[in-house]
Design an enzyme around this catalytic site. Structure first.
Site, PDB file in Angstrom:
ATOM      1  N   GLU A  25     -33.225  65.208  -0.821  1.00  0.00           N
ATOM      2  CA  GLU A  25     -31.863  65.359  -1.340  1.00  0.00           C
ATOM      3  C   GLU A  25     -31.854  66.245  -2.579  1.00  0.00           C
ATOM      4  O   GLU A  25     -30.871  66.920  -2.858  1.00  0.00           O
ATOM      5  CB  GLU A  25     -31.274  63.987  -1.696  1.00  0.00           C
ATOM      6  CG  GLU A  25     -31.198  63.025  -0.540  1.00  0.00           C
ATOM      7  CD  GLU A  25     -30.890  61.609  -0.994  1.00  0.00           C
ATOM      8  OE1 GLU A  25     -29.714  61.212  -0.910  1.00  0.00           O
ATOM      9  OE2 GLU A  25     -31.819  60.911  -1.452  1.00  0.00           O
TER      10      GLU A  25
ATOM     11  N   ASP B  64     -26.035  65.055  -0.019  1.00  0.00           N
ATOM     12  CA  ASP B  64     -26.417  65.230  -1.417  1.00  0.00           C
ATOM     13  C   ASP B  64     -27.118  66.562  -1.646  1.00  0.00           C
ATOM     14  O   ASP B  64     -26.911  67.207  -2.678  1.00  0.00           O
ATOM     15  CB  ASP B  64     -27.318  64.078  -1.875  1.00  0.00           C
ATOM     16  CG  ASP B  64     -26.514  62.916  -2.429  1.00  0.00           C
ATOM     17  OD1 ASP B  64     -25.438  63.174  -2.994  1.00  0.00           O
ATOM     18  OD2 ASP B  64     -26.948  61.756  -2.307  1.00  0.00           O
TER      19      ASP B  64
ATOM     20  N   HIS C  67     -18.168  51.715  -0.147  1.00  0.00           N
ATOM     21  CA  HIS C  67     -18.275  50.634   0.836  1.00  0.00           C
ATOM     22  C   HIS C  67     -17.087  50.668   1.795  1.00  0.00           C
ATOM     23  O   HIS C  67     -17.237  50.509   3.014  1.00  0.00           O
ATOM     24  CB  HIS C  67     -18.342  49.302   0.092  1.00  0.00           C
ATOM     25  CG  HIS C  67     -18.555  48.122   0.991  1.00  0.00           C
ATOM     26  ND1 HIS C  67     -18.402  46.841   0.565  1.00  0.00           N
ATOM     27  CD2 HIS C  67     -18.910  48.032   2.295  1.00  0.00           C
ATOM     28  CE1 HIS C  67     -18.641  46.007   1.570  1.00  0.00           C
ATOM     29  NE2 HIS C  67     -18.946  46.712   2.617  1.00  0.00           N
TER      30      HIS C  67
ATOM     31  N   CYS D  46     -30.188  63.541   8.334  1.00  0.00           N
ATOM     32  CA  CYS D  46     -29.053  62.608   8.437  1.00  0.00           C
ATOM     33  C   CYS D  46     -27.962  63.107   7.493  1.00  0.00           C
ATOM     34  O   CYS D  46     -28.247  63.562   6.393  1.00  0.00           O
ATOM     35  CB  CYS D  46     -29.473  61.184   8.079  1.00  0.00           C
ATOM     36  SG  CYS D  46     -30.218  61.001   6.457  1.00  0.00           S
TER      37      CYS D  46
END
Length: 757
Positions: free
Chosen positions: A604, A628, A362, A675
């Site tokens: 991913e 990932d 975060h 992305c």
């Protein structure tokens, strides 16, 4: 017995206060454990490119610091070159033997040297010697190899701390520390060390200006803890035996001024602040008690630590909240929290450094959104010693430089100036179409999770949101956000970017993104309960989120739903059923007229590359999560500083996998976008465009550079670059091809300068 000896040696060296003490402990304890005549430690000095005798027990002490060997010199250099043990029964007869009179080692014939290696770097050589002509046996060699391997990380940390000594001019030497880049950019400023509450091991070193005031603060905290213990003892008096109540008496005795309190007072008088003095005294007592043979006394170590935490908590509570943040504040801590960002005036906060943490945390997400250069995962950083010290935070290369000299600081200031000038130049063309010189259009979208990103994204010409991280509002809350609350948040995003598409990824928690109120403890979180696996197991959470997304899209028709971490068709089928159910219920029960949003799968997990055909029957689009996917293809945890250097999205296998995926998506007429960090790398963006990716989504700060690169080439030229890199066998070959392309097309200022180290 040998295992216990090994454990104690490593434990004692880990607790050493400085490098000199650590080396002294090593030579004394190893010589005693092995019963040898000599034990010596040679450390590699990168500035001199020589192995320096740093400590010895058995050789002439006058040789310490004076004797040094070139990398190809002597038996020590031979061990370093071979990077494996050298075991000799008559060392002087070996062709690499070098006689140095000052050491006095001509008396010793047996020689065993093993390299000390940390993260592929030879830090030094550990040597034992004996007078007798004999070859050390297999057990002895294995023990010394084990000791060297165990001590490597400890010694690397101690070397890092020890290297912060003064140079010949009496100035601090610049020392770089490598971590993980969490937010790009460069910052130069003054360190402000923050610490978690009541953590004795995280208290930074600080000097105090008023010893009497610090002692008064400490005495107040001590009195408060004494009152707490007396009150607790009184409450439990009728429920515990008199013998058990003696524990409280023991606690109170420890708090007596002649014991714990007196030692802390003395350290404050020596110039240390109260919290640091308490931490030092408590940790010293705990270290001593943990090593004694008596079981009862060993158990008292926990009592001492508990008392220390109680006193520290009061000290921290009574300390005034800091108001005098330096003009260029760099927050430094073991694990920084997002809440800390609000305590520092935004105009003063220039950088963040966290010993722990990941690029997906975060804090990292907030830092990127706010444009604050951030580096995490600096396991060797002596952060507790950095209060008020000068730092450089290089968020491009994931590096923090302590005590930068004026020349280095000037170089980084010039980099910052160039950065600002480049950003201003690129933002001028930000609103222009993102298309190649021959007219090929490539929509650029943003990865976001914050409302603050909206206006700036549109100013930079973003054509929608390629990845809206719905977990961010969940991470900022103290509980699962309700359906209405989520609807309001999602509506803001959809309205802000309408009519452009907004791809909302369903809740992606687990792995390195736990929720504080929903912790997930796993031994291997990257391969564990995360993404769609969590939400399918909790349909009550998933359905509330899907309903909120659908409600928020009423009248807008720009919602796209993305399913994260899918690894099987069963997961896709189950998720689709739940989306369709939510859609039907909202229409039939509440009368909402909602078009069915497009549903996509996030690629991913590598297995999904081989199931594009099956996916094409179930989803409307694909979105590759390159971060990932890269770490799973390469089996590299990108947030682990020990192996982060092996993580590289320009690895040939990664590029071929992405190219294969694009070809399969085209075959099945399935739109595919990407992305991740690779999309935000100008060179990566050109390769993805050449592969056929129809949309690129990236962090906002990367968008101007990527657009500038695309607008300066033709699609045919980008395809030439792709043809050049696909046959490459190594990452270096790929990067060489990219460098040659950037020189040929005058893109070095965009591509080469911006590549990650």
């Amino acid at each position: 017995m040998m295992l216990e000896t090994l454990r104690r040696i490593v434990q004692d060296v880990s607790a050493a206060r400085d490098l000199s003490t650590a080396l002294s402990l090593i030579v004394r304890r190893v010589r005693k454990a092995m019963g040898t005549d000599v034990c010596s430690v040679y450390l590699y000095n990168p500035e001199r490119e020589r192995y320096v005798l740093m400590d010895t027990l058995g050789l002439n002490p006058a040789a310490i610091g004076r004797v040094s060997l070139a990398l190809n010199q002597g038996l020590v250099g031979y061990v370093g070159q071979r990077e494996e043990p050298v075991n000799l029964d008559n060392a002087p007869e070996h062709p690499n033997y070098l006689y140095l009179r000052v050491t006095g080692e001509e008396r010793y014939h047996s020689f065993l040297g093993v390299p000390i290696i940390h993260q592929r770097r030879v830090l030094g050589v550990l040597v034992v010697q004996q007078k007798a002509k004999r070859r050390f046996d297999e057990g002895e060699e294995a023990f010394l190899v084990t000791i060297a391997a165990q001590l490597a990380a400890v010694l690397a940390h101690a070397i890092a701390n020890g290297s912060l000594s003064l140079d010949r001019a009496g100035q601090r030497k610049s020392v770089p520390y490598n971590g993980v880049s969490a937010s790009p950019g460069i910052a130069i400023g003054e360190a402000v060390v923050v610490m978690p509450p009541a953590d004795l091991d995280a208290v930074p070193d600080r000097q105090c200006e008023d010893a009497e005031a610090e002692k008064a603060l400490f005495d107040q905290a001590l009195m408060a803890v004494r009152e707490d213990i007396e009150a607790l003892s009184a409450r439990l008096a009728k429920r515990i035996s008199p013998q058990e109540q003696l524990l409280f008496e023991a606690y109170l005795q420890m708090l007596d001024e002649a014991a714990l309190g007196g030692e802390v007072h003395k350290r404050i008088d020596d110039g240390h602040w109260a919290q640091g003095a308490l931490s030092h005294v408590v940790r010293r007592h705990v270290k001593y008690l943990e090593k004694v043979e008596d079981a009862y006394l060993r158990e008292r170590a926990a009592d001492i630590r508990d008392l220390g935490r109680r006193v520290l908590a009061y000290l921290q509570a009574r300390s005034d909240i800091r108001q005098d943040y330096p003009e260029n504040t760099i927050l430094v801590g073991e694990e920084l929290s997002p809440a800390l960002l609000g305590e520092v005036p935004r105009e003063h906060l220039v950088g963040l450094v966290s010993v722990r943490g990941s690029s997906n945390s975060h804090l990292a997400i907030l830092a990127r959104a706010m444009g604050i250069p951030t580096v995490m995962g600096l396991s060797d950083l002596p952060y507790k010693r950095l209060e008020s010290e000068s730092l450089v935070v290089d968020g491009y290369h994931g590096q923090v430089i302590c005590w930068p000299d004026e020349i280095l600081s000037a170089q980084y200031r010039e980099h910052m100036r160039q950065d600002e000038a480049l950003t201003e130049e690129l933002e001028v063309e930000a609103r222009k179409l993102c298309e190649t010189l021959d007219g090929h259009r490539v929509p650029l979208l943003v990865n976001t999770g914050l409302v603050e990103d909206q206006s700036r994204a549109q100013a930079l010409g973003a054509e929608g949101v390629g990845l809206y991280r719905t977990e961010v509002p969940f991470m900022m809350a103290e509980r699962f956000p309700g359906e209405q609350e989520q609807t309001r948040i999602y509506r803001e995003q959809l309205v802000a970017f309408a009519p452009f598409p907004v791809v909302m990824r369903t809740l992606d928690i687990g792995g390195d993104k736990p929720l504080p109120y929903f912790p997930i403890e796993e031994r291997n979180p990257a391969l564990g309960w995360r993404g769609i696996r969590v939400t399918l197991d909790h349909p009550e959470v998933f359905m509330a989120q899907i309903r909120a997304m659908l409600r928020a899209s009423d009248g807008l028709e720009n919602l796209r739903i993305l399913l994260p971490m899918v690894a099987s068709m069963h997961e896709v089928d189950e998720a689709r059923k739940m989306v369709m159910r939510a859609h039907e219920e909202l229409q039939s029960n509440e009368g909402l007229k909602l078009p069915m949003p497009r549903i996509g799968a996030m690629i991913e997990v590598p297995s999904m590359i081989f199931q594009v055909g099956a996916l094409s029957k179930r989803v409307d689009f694909l979105s590759v999560g390159s971060n990932d996917l890269t770490q799973y293809l390469l089996a590299v945890d990108r947030d682990n500083p020990r192996v982060a250097g092996l993580y590289n999205a320009m690895h040939p296998a990664v590029l071929r996998a992405l190219n294969d995926l694009a070809l399969k998506a085209r075959k099945y007429q399935l739109p595919v976008s990407l992305c991740g960090e690779l999309a935000g790398d100008p060179a990566g963006a050109l390769l993805l465009m050449a592969m056929g990716y129809q949309g690129l989504s990236m962090n906002l700060s990367s968008l101007p550079r990527v657009k500038a690169a695309i607008r300066r080439v033709t699609l045919a030229q980008a395809k030439q670059l792709l043809v050049a890199v696909l046959p490459c066998e190594t990452t270096q070959e790929v990067e060489d091809a990219v460098a040659a392309f950037s020189r040929e097309h005058d893109l070095e200022w965009l591509i080469v300068m911006r590549r990650k180290a």
